[in-house]
Design a protein around this motif. Structure first.
Motif, PDB file in Angstrom:
ATOM      1  N   ARG A   1      24.403  12.678  39.089  1.00 34.78           N
ATOM      2  CA  ARG A   1      25.284  12.427  37.807  1.00 34.78           C
ATOM      3  C   ARG A   1      26.258  13.738  38.429  1.00 34.78           C
ATOM      4  NH1 ARG A   1      24.958   8.112  35.280  1.00 34.78           N
ATOM      5  NH2 ARG A   1      26.005   8.430  33.488  1.00 34.78           N
TER       6      ARG A   1
ATOM      7  N   ASP B   1      32.920   5.823  32.423  1.00 32.16           N
ATOM      8  CA  ASP B   1      31.778   6.500  33.669  1.00 32.16           C
ATOM      9  C   ASP B   1      32.838   5.687  34.865  1.00 32.16           C
ATOM     10  OD1 ASP B   1      29.469   7.788  34.479  1.00 32.16           O
ATOM     11  OD2 ASP B   1      28.501   5.660  34.330  1.00 32.16           O
TER      12      ASP B   1
ATOM     13  N   ALA C   1      27.741   4.881  38.511  1.00 37.07           N
ATOM     14  CA  ALA C   1      27.962   6.572  39.641  1.00 37.07           C
ATOM     15  C   ALA C   1      26.637   6.972  40.502  1.00 37.07           C
ATOM     16  CB  ALA C   1      26.892   6.805  37.960  1.00 37.07           C
TER      17      ALA C   1
ATOM     18  N   SER D   1      34.012   8.201  38.037  1.00 39.44           N
ATOM     19  CA  SER D   1      33.084   7.779  39.525  1.00 39.44           C
ATOM     20  C   SER D   1      34.170   7.232  40.290  1.00 39.44           C
ATOM     21  CB  SER D   1      32.288   6.746  39.225  1.00 39.44           C
ATOM     22  OG  SER D   1      30.921   7.092  38.063  1.00 39.44           O
TER      23      SER D   1
END
Length: 960
Positions: free
Chosen positions: A765, A935, A757, A939
């Motif tokens: 984020r 994630d 990330a 990402s």
């Protein structure tokens, strides 16, 4: 003992809240914690054979049981740590008075750190297990770093904190190695057992020397003494506590603790006595050159730590008694003097002796307190410092342990004591004298008068020095209990008057020479060196740090050139070279194994070999990735053939997820690799790959052949069933027997997700994947406005409404709509059934992750947000909290960390239900895997989709 530690832990947690609510006044209730603990110490004082002990089993296989022992030495140190800790906290309430009206930014954390330090020092001195002692030891190091660096906006504070951390941590690591060496040699990590039966030999001598390195670095003994004067950048309460009475005494405590068993070790006395005397002389000489009041006291502290180290470490009951007396005297007068400096600094705004004149006339109570403490430091009767110094001289003079070296040690102590007299007078003269001026200096004339409560703590300590000087018998019986554990005592007792003798004459000589040298300092100043003949240790530290920086930069420049293939090649070449050299040069058994068990394995192996060869010649990146995937699936098939369904299932799931990740990354790369680069590196890379494969295979074969006993694999099924309450050995191994390993591995997964990330999002984020409600009609691919869904379009997934029709697949959407619930049910089955059948939290999490992958591939980034509208970071954190909380919950219930229990109950329809608490640990693993996949998808998937959508597209006219 445990209650005292818990009280400090609770006070540490509450301290920021109390300071935020009451400001500096919160230090008063916080001072009650060490004060109340002091009451426990008094009520449980060890007496003869009655030594309070506590043993809490934790990790017996690693000798990590929490074993606490409250003997006479621990009791003495506890009084110093807790009593002076309570006074320092009381003193802080007035020290931070200038912050009335607002709370200093770091004051809440400062209060918590100071209370935590008191508890950590108490834990250190009562720890009988050396490994637990080391944990408390390093805790004090970290807390010291935070406290010294309290004024973090100042470069001097940051440098001093870093310097103290590096030096004491270096010593602590050396000490840890020594602890492991002695523990392995003796078969025990308990200090009481180790000292009762000390190991001998070269290895034991090296282990003892390494422990001494840690102890001497903590107590600022030459050549690692320079960090303590630098630490004077800390607030004065920190100096009065850590650097006068607590942290720096930890090293002296360890020397005194180990002396009964190791004083006759070959390297012990040269290190303890030689370095101790050198410290006393060098630091005393530096103290008389300083102009800052805190630095005068700091170098004086280093000097007297050298003396105390000599006394408690040389060996002999009488010298131990004298050393402990000096340790107590030093804690009282030096903490008092540091507090006096804090009062002066607050009242006048300076600690420079060149700017202070007439303070003694302006504030006589403060002057009286300072005179009392300084007189004890200079060993003037009737103060306890005089009693301790007399004991030092007398016991060294008649020490059997020192033998022929006694006169030389005595001469060194006398010379060092002359410096002590000089800097004691320098402190009083510099801070309080009129210096021939008719009026006070400007800073003194403009000073504000400190309140009486500000003087209470130093007054108590100065009065204690006078009290025990007039009544030394009150401490003699207390210190004798531990001193008697050393051999060779002559029955020496602490007393104010021992009659006329050589020690008294030497004391008079020291005072006369020190006084004469101080008043003749003008002539000495003209004769002194213009430079430091032994160099400046602080500058040597700076030069060492700069050299290490240069070396690290050059090493990094030569090994980390930014080329991932080059870095991997170095790692893999090392993997091949070192084990191969070990096999060639070392002993080995001839391996005996079969290449295959069935024809199916041969077929799968040939397919894997063909795929591996194909991956080396392919220029198309996607084709190469798919061929690498074939080798992974083949490995999973071999696992299945060998009766390892759990490994096979995990391998298939991981391989599928890796293929998806590769596909997401390959979207941003050219379809084919550069032909010239591929041809130039193909052969070396292929050879390296063959070498790695051959090395791993050979190592496995020889490792199997080297086994002489029953393999642990044969014991695991019974251990899993009877201890872990599960029939699936692999899952029980992961969540119970080797749960610590699993906890470490899921932390690695969490760090990997965070790293991905960070690389993609750079500065912040991304949060959760986007929702359809937030899309406001923006397309998935292409510039805004190219596509907007027509009214009446049929879509099977909500996210497909915002996707370019060119990138939609109706078959995939329908299949996803039907298959997704089935995959999630399968994921739940793997999770709940994994303790007894193939599956578990890892396999269940991977299955759920693949379900998310399917929704993303079918419906795009908006469909991902609709499927799981949660921030991946929160899922990862919840999972880690569940897994780590399982360990803590076990400890709170009195069981070993990560241990599991069985809960059985009946439900109306389901009948009898058997639940193992390891399920909660497995749930944490499940959530972390799901969070990792989410994630990665947000990402490398959703974020890259946005960048592609926002990138400028060629116009139709240009395209034609």
């Amino acid at each position: 003992m445990l209650a005292v530690l818990l009280a400090h832990a609770v006070a540490t947690a509450l301290a920021p809240l109390l300071v935020a609510r009451w400001g500096r006044m919160a230090f008063y209730p916080l001072a009650l914690v060490p004060l109340g603990s002091l009451v426990w110490v008094a009520l449980n004082w060890p007496n003869g054979d009655r030594v309070p002990t506590l043993n809490i089993p934790w990790v017996p296989e690693l000798s990590m049981d929490i074993t606490l022992r409250f003997d006479s030495l621990a009791a003495i140190m506890s009084v110093l740590v807790l009593a002076i800790g309570a006074l320092v906290l009381f003193y802080c309430a007035e020290y931070f008075r200038h912050h009335d009206g607002h709370i200093e930014k770091r004051l809440p954390s400062f209060a918590a750190e100071l209370v935590a330090f008191s508890g950590s020092m108490f834990g250190l001195v009562i720890s009988d297990n050396m490994l637990v002692l080391y944990i408390f030891w390093e805790t004090t190091t970290v807390l010291s770093f935070l406290l010294v660096g309290h004024y973090a906006e100042r470069a001097t504070s940051r440098r001093a904190a870093t310097q103290a951390l590096l030096v004491t941590t270096f010593g602590g690591l050396a000490m840890l190695v020594g602890i492991v060496v002695l523990g392995n040699l003796s078969g025990t990590y308990l200090l009481s057992e180790l000292i009762a039966a000390p190991p001998a030999g070269t290895a034991a001598a090296v282990g003892v020397a390494l422990i001494l390195v840690g102890a001497l670095s903590k107590s600022a003994i030459v050549p690692l003494h320079f960090w303590l004067p630098g630490a004077m950048a800390a607030p004065t309460p920190v100096s009065a506590y850590l650097h006068a009475a607590a942290m720096v005494k930890a090293g002296v405590y360890l020397v005194a603790r180990m002396a009964p068993g190791f004083a006759d070790t070959p390297l012990w006395r040269p290190m303890v006595i030689g370095l101790g005397l050198a410290t006393m002389l060098l630091a005393g000489w530096r103290a008389v050159r300083e102009y800052d009041l805190k630095l005068i006291l700091a170098f004086g502290t280093v000097s007297q730590l050298g003396l105390i180290t000599v006394m408690v470490g040389a060996g002999g009951s009488d010298m131990m008694l004298a050393g402990l007396a000096m340790l107590c005297a030093h804690a009282m007068f030096k903490a008092a003097l540091f507090m006096v400096v804090g009062v002066i600094d607050h009242a006048t705004g300076t600690r420079d002796v060149r700017r202070l004149a007439g303070l003694g006339r302006q504030h006589q109570p403060l002057f009286i307190i300072a005179v009392g403490a300084a007189a004890s430091m200079a060993a003037l009767p009737p103060f306890f410092g005089f009693v301790a110094k007399e004991a030092d001289l007398e016991t060294v003079l008649h020490s059997a342990a020192l033998g022929s070296a006694a006169p030389y040690v005595l001469a060194g102590i006398v010379a060092g004591s002359v410096f002590t007299t000089m800097y004691s007078l320098r402190f009083l003269w510099g801070a309080f004298a009129g210096k021939g001026l008719p009026q006070p200096s400007k800073r003194v004339a403009e000073m504000h008068r400190p309140p009486a409560t500000f003087l209470t703590a130093p007054a108590i300590l100065a009065a204690a020095g006078l009290l025990f000087g007039l009544w030394p018998a009150g401490l003699d019986s207390v210190l004798d209990d531990y001193a008697d554990t050393m051999p060779g005592g002559s029955g020496y007792q602490l007393a104010l008057w021992h009659g006329l003798g050589l020690p008294l004459l030497l004391s008079a000589l020291v005072l006369a020479l020190g006084t004469a040298a101080f008043f003749g300092r003008a002539r000495l100043r003209r004769a002194r060196f213009g430079y430091l003949p032994l160099g400046n240790a602080d500058r040597m530290y700076d030069a060492t740090i700069r050299a290490l920086d240069v070396i690290s930069l050059r090493l990094t420049a030569s090994t980390q050139r930014g080329s991932l293939p080059a870095t991997q090649s170095v790692i893999l070449c090392t993997l091949v070279a070192l084990p191969a050299a070990t096999l060639v040069l070392g002993a080995r058994n001839h391996p005996d194994f079969a290449l295959w068990d069935s024809p199916l394995q041969v077929v799968v192996g040939l397919l894997m070999l063909a795929a591996a060869l194909g991956a080396t010649v392919m220029r198309n990146r996607l084709a190469a990735v798919l061929l690498v995937g074939v080798t992974g699936y083949g490995c999973g098939a071999i696992f299945a053939f060998h009766g390892a369904p759990d490994l096979a299932l995990t391998q298939f799931l991981v391989e599928t997820l890796i293929l998806v990740i590769f596909l997401l990354v390959l979207r941003t790369l050219p379809a084919e690799s550069d032909a010239a680069k591929i041809n130039s590196h193909r052969l070396p890379r292929a050879l390296l790959a063959l070498a790695v494969g051959a090395t791993v295979t050979t190592l496995a074969a020889y490792a199997t052949a080297a086994r002489t006993g029953i393999g642990i694999a044969e014991l695991l099924p019974d251990a899993a069933y009877y201890r872990g309450h599960g029939a699936n050995t692999v899952n029980v191994l992961l969540v119970d027997i080797r749960a610590w390993d699993t906890l470490g591995e899921i932390m690695v997964l969490l760090v990997a997700a965070t790293g991905v990330a960070s690389l993609v999002f750079r500065h912040r984020r991304f949060g959760a994947a986007p929702r359809v409600s937030a899309a406001v009609g923006q397309p998935d691919i292409g510039p805004a406005g190219v596509y907007s869904p027509a009214v009446g379009d049929i879509t099977w997934l909500r996210g497909s409404d915002l996707r370019d029709p060119r990138h939609r697949s109706l078959v995939l959407e329908v299949a996803t709509r039907v298959i997704f619930p089935l995959i999630m049910v399968l994921s739940a089955y793997f999770f709940f059934g994994g303790h007894n059948t193939p599956g578990g939290g890892f396999a269940g999490g991977l299955t759920a992750g693949l379900a998310l992958v399917l929704r993303y591939l079918a419906g795009g980034r908006y469909e991902l947000g609709e499927t799981l509208p949660l921030d991946a970071g929160k899922i990862l954190g919840t999972g880690l909290g569940l897994s780590a909380g399982t360990a803590v919950a076990s400890l709170l219930l009195g069981a070993p960390a990560m241990s599991s229990a069985v809960v059985q109950f009946d439900l109306p329809v389901l009948g009898s239900v058997k639940l193992v608490t390891a399920l909660f640990f497995d749930l944490g693993v499940y959530l972390i895997v799901v969070g990792l996949v989410l994630d990665v998808l947000r990402s490398l998937g959703a974020r890259v989709d946005m960048e592609i959508a926002d990138s400028p597209q060629p116009s139709k006219a240009v395209a034609r």
